[in-house]
Design a protein around this motif. Structure first.
Motif, PDB file in Angstrom:
ATOM      1  N   LEU B 338     -75.956 -23.467  22.897  1.00  0.00           N
ATOM      2  CA  LEU B 338     -77.050 -22.547  23.759  1.00  0.00           C
ATOM      3  C   LEU B 338     -77.461 -23.316  24.543  1.00  0.00           C
ATOM      4  O   LEU B 338     -78.190 -23.373  25.713  1.00  0.00           O
ATOM      5  N   ASN B 339     -77.711 -24.953  24.625  1.00  0.00           N
ATOM      6  CA  ASN B 339     -78.214 -25.306  25.558  1.00  0.00           C
ATOM      7  C   ASN B 339     -77.442 -25.624  27.202  1.00  0.00           C
ATOM      8  O   ASN B 339     -77.049 -26.834  28.068  1.00  0.00           O
ATOM      9  N   ARG B 340     -75.894 -25.348  26.872  1.00  0.00           N
ATOM     10  CA  ARG B 340     -75.098 -25.388  28.182  1.00  0.00           C
ATOM     11  C   ARG B 340     -76.302 -24.738  29.610  1.00  0.00           C
ATOM     12  O   ARG B 340     -76.083 -24.175  30.061  1.00  0.00           O
ATOM     13  N   CYS B 341     -77.223 -23.389  28.842  1.00  0.00           N
ATOM     14  CA  CYS B 341     -78.451 -22.592  29.498  1.00  0.00           C
ATOM     15  C   CYS B 341     -78.970 -23.136  30.214  1.00  0.00           C
ATOM     16  O   CYS B 341     -79.530 -24.332  29.035  1.00  0.00           O
ATOM     17  N   ILE B 342     -80.106 -22.861  31.020  1.00  0.00           N
ATOM     18  CA  ILE B 342     -81.414 -23.039  31.046  1.00  0.00           C
ATOM     19  C   ILE B 342     -82.253 -21.589  30.987  1.00  0.00           C
ATOM     20  O   ILE B 342     -82.047 -20.253  30.823  1.00  0.00           O
ATOM     21  N   ARG B 343     -83.478 -21.933  31.132  1.00  0.00           N
ATOM     22  CA  ARG B 343     -84.205 -20.544  30.674  1.00  0.00           C
ATOM     23  C   ARG B 343     -85.620 -20.783  32.186  1.00  0.00           C
ATOM     24  O   ARG B 343     -86.380 -21.695  31.650  1.00  0.00           O
ATOM     25  N   VAL B 344     -85.245 -19.327  32.466  1.00  0.00           N
ATOM     26  CA  VAL B 344     -85.853 -18.929  33.891  1.00  0.00           C
ATOM     27  C   VAL B 344     -87.058 -17.961  33.755  1.00  0.00           C
ATOM     28  O   VAL B 344     -86.894 -16.800  33.433  1.00  0.00           O
ATOM     29  N   SER B 345     -88.182 -17.702  33.124  1.00  0.00           N
ATOM     30  CA  SER B 345     -89.229 -16.944  33.351  1.00  0.00           C
ATOM     31  C   SER B 345     -88.913 -16.153  34.842  1.00  0.00           C
ATOM     32  O   SER B 345     -89.309 -16.827  35.708  1.00  0.00           O
ATOM     33  N   ALA B 346     -89.397 -15.194  34.808  1.00  0.00           N
ATOM     34  CA  ALA B 346     -90.265 -13.988  35.719  1.00  0.00           C
ATOM     35  C   ALA B 346     -91.265 -14.591  36.035  1.00  0.00           C
ATOM     36  O   ALA B 346     -91.900 -15.509  35.940  1.00  0.00           O
ATOM     37  N   GLY B 347     -90.796 -14.695  37.813  1.00  0.00           N
ATOM     38  CA  GLY B 347     -91.899 -15.547  38.782  1.00  0.00           C
ATOM     39  C   GLY B 347     -92.131 -14.019  39.512  1.00  0.00           C
ATOM     40  O   GLY B 347     -91.814 -13.179  39.435  1.00  0.00           O
ATOM     41  N   THR B 348     -93.471 -14.497  40.210  1.00  0.00           N
ATOM     42  CA  THR B 348     -93.318 -14.188  41.799  1.00  0.00           C
ATOM     43  C   THR B 348     -92.311 -14.850  41.995  1.00  0.00           C
ATOM     44  O   THR B 348     -92.012 -15.042  42.462  1.00  0.00           O
ATOM     45  N   GLU B 349     -92.206 -13.460  43.674  1.00  0.00           N
ATOM     46  CA  GLU B 349     -91.624 -13.660  44.672  1.00  0.00           C
ATOM     47  C   GLU B 349     -91.597 -15.303  45.438  1.00  0.00           C
ATOM     48  O   GLU B 349     -90.838 -15.989  45.359  1.00  0.00           O
ATOM     49  N   ALA B 350     -93.153 -15.111  45.447  1.00  0.00           N
ATOM     50  CA  ALA B 350     -92.842 -16.939  46.317  1.00  0.00           C
ATOM     51  C   ALA B 350     -91.975 -18.125  44.786  1.00  0.00           C
ATOM     52  O   ALA B 350     -91.380 -18.820  45.135  1.00  0.00           O
ATOM     53  N   ASP B 351     -92.289 -18.018  43.922  1.00  0.00           N
ATOM     54  CA  ASP B 351     -92.103 -18.567  42.710  1.00  0.00           C
ATOM     55  C   ASP B 351     -90.218 -18.876  42.848  1.00  0.00           C
ATOM     56  O   ASP B 351     -90.274 -19.897  42.482  1.00  0.00           O
ATOM     57  N   LEU B 352     -89.724 -17.828  42.992  1.00  0.00           N
ATOM     58  CA  LEU B 352     -88.648 -17.324  42.821  1.00  0.00           C
ATOM     59  C   LEU B 352     -88.127 -17.767  44.108  1.00  0.00           C
ATOM     60  O   LEU B 352     -87.110 -18.017  44.306  1.00  0.00           O
ATOM     61  N   ASP B 353     -88.676 -17.492  45.113  1.00  0.00           N
ATOM     62  CA  ASP B 353     -88.287 -18.168  46.436  1.00  0.00           C
ATOM     63  C   ASP B 353     -87.518 -19.627  46.363  1.00  0.00           C
ATOM     64  O   ASP B 353     -86.821 -20.324  46.945  1.00  0.00           O
ATOM     65  N   ALA B 354     -88.508 -20.390  45.627  1.00  0.00           N
ATOM     66  CA  ALA B 354     -88.700 -21.924  45.131  1.00  0.00           C
ATOM     67  C   ALA B 354     -87.783 -21.795  44.724  1.00  0.00           C
ATOM     68  O   ALA B 354     -86.972 -23.567  44.365  1.00  0.00           O
ATOM     69  N   PHE B 355     -87.417 -21.082  43.001  1.00  0.00           N
ATOM     70  CA  PHE B 355     -86.129 -21.361  42.197  1.00  0.00           C
ATOM     71  C   PHE B 355     -84.860 -20.980  43.092  1.00  0.00           C
ATOM     72  O   PHE B 355     -84.294 -22.268  42.938  1.00  0.00           O
ATOM     73  N   ALA B 356     -84.803 -20.512  43.665  1.00  0.00           N
ATOM     74  CA  ALA B 356     -83.624 -20.464  44.825  1.00  0.00           C
ATOM     75  C   ALA B 356     -83.488 -20.931  45.977  1.00  0.00           C
ATOM     76  O   ALA B 356     -82.052 -21.569  46.168  1.00  0.00           O
ATOM     77  N   GLN B 357     -84.320 -21.686  46.324  1.00  0.00           N
ATOM     78  CA  GLN B 357     -84.096 -22.820  46.916  1.00  0.00           C
ATOM     79  C   GLN B 357     -83.962 -23.864  46.010  1.00  0.00           C
ATOM     80  O   GLN B 357     -83.228 -25.131  46.772  1.00  0.00           O
ATOM     81  N   ALA B 358     -84.667 -24.536  44.992  1.00  0.00           N
ATOM     82  CA  ALA B 358     -84.456 -25.067  44.862  1.00  0.00           C
ATOM     83  C   ALA B 358     -82.685 -25.377  44.173  1.00  0.00           C
ATOM     84  O   ALA B 358     -81.929 -26.905  43.230  1.00  0.00           O
ATOM     85  N   LEU B 359     -82.511 -24.442  42.855  1.00  0.00           N
ATOM     86  CA  LEU B 359     -81.591 -24.348  42.745  1.00  0.00           C
ATOM     87  C   LEU B 359     -80.134 -25.132  42.974  1.00  0.00           C
ATOM     88  O   LEU B 359     -79.413 -25.870  42.467  1.00  0.00           O
ATOM     89  N   PRO B 360     -79.757 -24.878  43.671  1.00  0.00           N
ATOM     90  CA  PRO B 360     -78.486 -25.387  44.665  1.00  0.00           C
ATOM     91  C   PRO B 360     -78.998 -26.442  44.961  1.00  0.00           C
ATOM     92  O   PRO B 360     -77.632 -27.444  44.779  1.00  0.00           O
ATOM     93  N   GLU B 361     -79.170 -27.371  45.871  1.00  0.00           N
ATOM     94  CA  GLU B 361     -79.759 -28.486  45.687  1.00  0.00           C
ATOM     95  C   GLU B 361     -79.600 -29.119  43.987  1.00  0.00           C
ATOM     96  O   GLU B 361     -79.235 -30.092  44.017  1.00  0.00           O
ATOM     97  N   ALA B 362     -80.493 -28.312  42.944  1.00  0.00           N
ATOM     98  CA  ALA B 362     -79.912 -29.372  41.875  1.00  0.00           C
ATOM     99  C   ALA B 362     -78.897 -28.885  41.284  1.00  0.00           C
ATOM    100  O   ALA B 362     -78.128 -30.178  40.334  1.00  0.00           O
ATOM    101  N   LEU B 363     -78.176 -28.174  41.869  1.00  0.00           N
ATOM    102  CA  LEU B 363     -76.627 -27.949  41.099  1.00  0.00           C
ATOM    103  C   LEU B 363     -75.617 -29.133  41.880  1.00  0.00           C
ATOM    104  O   LEU B 363     -74.795 -29.457  41.328  1.00  0.00           O
ATOM    105  N   GLU B 364     -75.794 -28.975  43.200  1.00  0.00           N
ATOM    106  CA  GLU B 364     -75.355 -29.869  43.909  1.00  0.00           C
ATOM    107  C   GLU B 364     -75.463 -31.384  43.477  1.00  0.00           C
ATOM    108  O   GLU B 364     -74.717 -32.390  42.974  1.00  0.00           O
ATOM    109  N   GLU B 365     -76.702 -31.771  42.947  1.00  0.00           N
ATOM    110  CA  GLU B 365     -77.185 -33.600  42.160  1.00  0.00           C
ATOM    111  C   GLU B 365     -76.062 -33.397  40.930  1.00  0.00           C
ATOM    112  O   GLU B 365     -75.933 -34.838  40.197  1.00  0.00           O
TER     113      GLU B 365
END
Lengths: 370, 370
Positions: B338-365
């Motif tokens: 199961l730990n091949r996954c991350i778990r992301v809770s439903a957020g506000t639009e601003a929350d998910l904007d932050a997630f959308a911005q951070a995810l590619p960088e986190a993946l690249e790293e």
């Protein structure tokens, strides 16, 4: 009928509860109490700053409270001048007593308390299979020396004392508590319940080194801080014991509102001082009302007064029933000879007006039934 | 160092806790999270009526809450069309699971759950000396049949299933749950955790006769009702078992604010419907963000989405660390696969904007560290 999957211990426990809430009585009566003077609540209320903090926290209730209650825990530690490793915040002293019993009491282990003392301690010890020795009061005070002697005899793990005392309202000086600690048998823990200590005279709460492994003390925001409905209290004790609570507690059990309210209450010592003054006045008036009716109020170091009704438990119960019937919620001790008393919490002027009006009628009725 | 007065059981328990709160991470980082998407909280918040009810109750916080939670208990019972003797309100599902474990699990008793499932169940069973059989997921779903088979084999007293599931977010249909109940071994109890059921498709929650002695189900106000910080949930079950909670619970443990807030939340089904719609949208967006980054979102019947990061647990952990570092609080399952996954809770639009911005960088790293 008992569920067949209960453990033998759970199946053996009685269906009784330590206290019935006033709301249950109100539902039975079909009307609310005019004066709520039975649960030693603080009618003068929490600091307005605590109310404001809780109201602000309500809007953030979608977030779990900090499971470490970090800010509050550190503020309490600073308030007492001890390290945070000596502080454990929990769901009231009741909740913390339950966790303490769980940590220390296994089937057959002994605890010692006072006969007629705080029933929730007994509830938790029994709930984990412990056995209880109950020591009669020495007059109207807890028999501190008797508790220690019996603890030695029984090989008790826990020795409970409320100081100031509930339900009689008296207190021992710090010296007596320190002597209890010094004479505590090896392997025992003194459980020092200081729920009412903010109402007590100077010199009631001993200075205790929090690293002292012989004692754990409990404080609450339910009484002097007026936050009974927020359910929050704390333990002060030796670090290894305090740490052990983490093994068994409900980690997210403290609400956000309670944490915020308690922090604000702790920081408003001016409000606390006002409450203390109001309580002193209210207890003096309760005593005066008792005297006016030919009854004897016991000295109080708390926010309530035990009133000796001058006869036996059956008589006091009739007085209590008469008060309840007239809309005045009070309680009384559960065992003789303490149950010759009724216990009246500090109230507002209107509350005590209602009490002053109801008491003579309740007494007359109780005497007529003799 | 362990306190010598602990029971052998308490002394044997580990010092680990089921979850570390986001506040602890924030303190370590020295700054707050920009998006709080790790605890499956409801960012859309409770009903404004619930907030108002809690704010009003804050002013009455000097009074203990009704220990019977009478009004709320009856409202919940009416909501589900069952008698109040089948309802027990408590300090969240966590608190109620602890009480259930206490009532049913003694040293050596077995419980069965899913490997990687909700750790707080395990925490409580272990805390009362129970032993746990953990059944691997069947793919990304709980192995309902496997749980029952192992329960039979182990002679388990408790069989735990969260439906919908946490942490993977999937669900079984009601038929599967009913089949579990029908095949449950004699003497076992199905512990049906429905914390997320308000987010699940129609047909997830089975109709269960509350007099059925084979199952106890748990609901909460922490998720769909947005009251995580008020700590309040309830059990629905057979009356003898529900009654037994009275023998061990912290009777005055529910705050006045929580009782008032939960009652108002239950009565505002319109708000609930709005929350459900927001959560559906947010989960769809989380899935889209995952797809945009070449990752696979798992189907969700909850208010969160498990995202398969496409490699092992070490990789997912690096992704998670990268998100956390960028101020986005998320969590991940604790065990392979199961730990091949991350778990992301439903957020506000601003929350998910932050997630959308951070995810590619986190993946690249995370990929660069390979």
């Amino acid at each position: 009928m008992t569920d067949p999957r209960l453990t033998p211990l759970a199946a053996s426990l009685p269906d009784t509860v330590p206290f019935v809430g006033p709301e249950t009585q109100e539902r039975a009566m079909g009307r609310p109490f005019a004066a709520r003077l039975g649960a030693n609540e603080n009618v003068f209320g929490p600091s307005p700053k605590a109310i404001e903090a809780m109201r602000a926290a309500a809007a953030e209730a979608w977030m779990y409270g900090d499971p470490e209650a970090h800010e509050l825990r550190h503020a309490i530690a600073a308030h007492h001048g001890v390290g945070p490793e000596h502080i454990r915040v929990g769901e009231g002293i009741d909740g913390l007593l339950g966790l303490l019993a769980r940590l220390t009491i296994g089937p057959g282990d002994w605890a010692v308390t006072s006969e007629g003392g705080y029933p929730t301690f007994d509830f938790h010890v029994t709930g984990f299979g412990g056995r209880i020795e109950r020591i009669p009061y020495d007059g109207d005070r807890v028999d501190a020396k008797g508790l220690i002697e019996r603890a030695e005899f029984a090989g008790a793990k826990l020795v409970y004392i409320a100081n100031p005392d509930n339900p009689m309202g008296g207190h021992h000086g710090a010296d007596t508590i320190l002597e209890m600690i010094d004479t505590l048998p090896e392997g025992a823990l003194l459980v020092l319940d200081e729920a009412y200590v903010e109402f007590a005279p100077e010199g009631t709460a001993p200075e205790i080194d929090p690293t002292d492994e012989r004692v754990i003390r409990f404080r609450t925001f339910s009484k002097a801080h007026g936050l009974a409905g927020a359910r929050i209290g704390y333990a002060i004790g030796p670090a290894p014991l305090i740490a052990a609570f983490d093994r068994v507690r409900n980690h997210f059990g403290l609400t956000r509102m309670a944490q915020a309210g308690a922090l604000a209450a702790l920081q408003d010592q001016d409000w606390l001082a006002q409450v203390q003054a109001h309580v002193t006045d209210a207890c003096a008036r309760i005593a005066a009302i008792a005297h006016d009716n030919g009854l004897v109020p016991l000295p109080s170091a708390t926010n309530f007064v035990a009133i000796d009704c001058g006869a036996d438990g059956a008589f006091a119960k009739r007085v209590l029933d008469g008060l309840v019937k007239r809309g005045v919620f009070v309680r009384m001790p559960g065992v003789a000879p303490l149950n010759r008393c009724i216990r009246v919490s500090a109230g507002t002027e209107a509350d005590l007006d209602a009490f002053a009006q109801a008491l003579p009628e309740a007494l007359e009725e109780a005497r007529a039934a003799d």
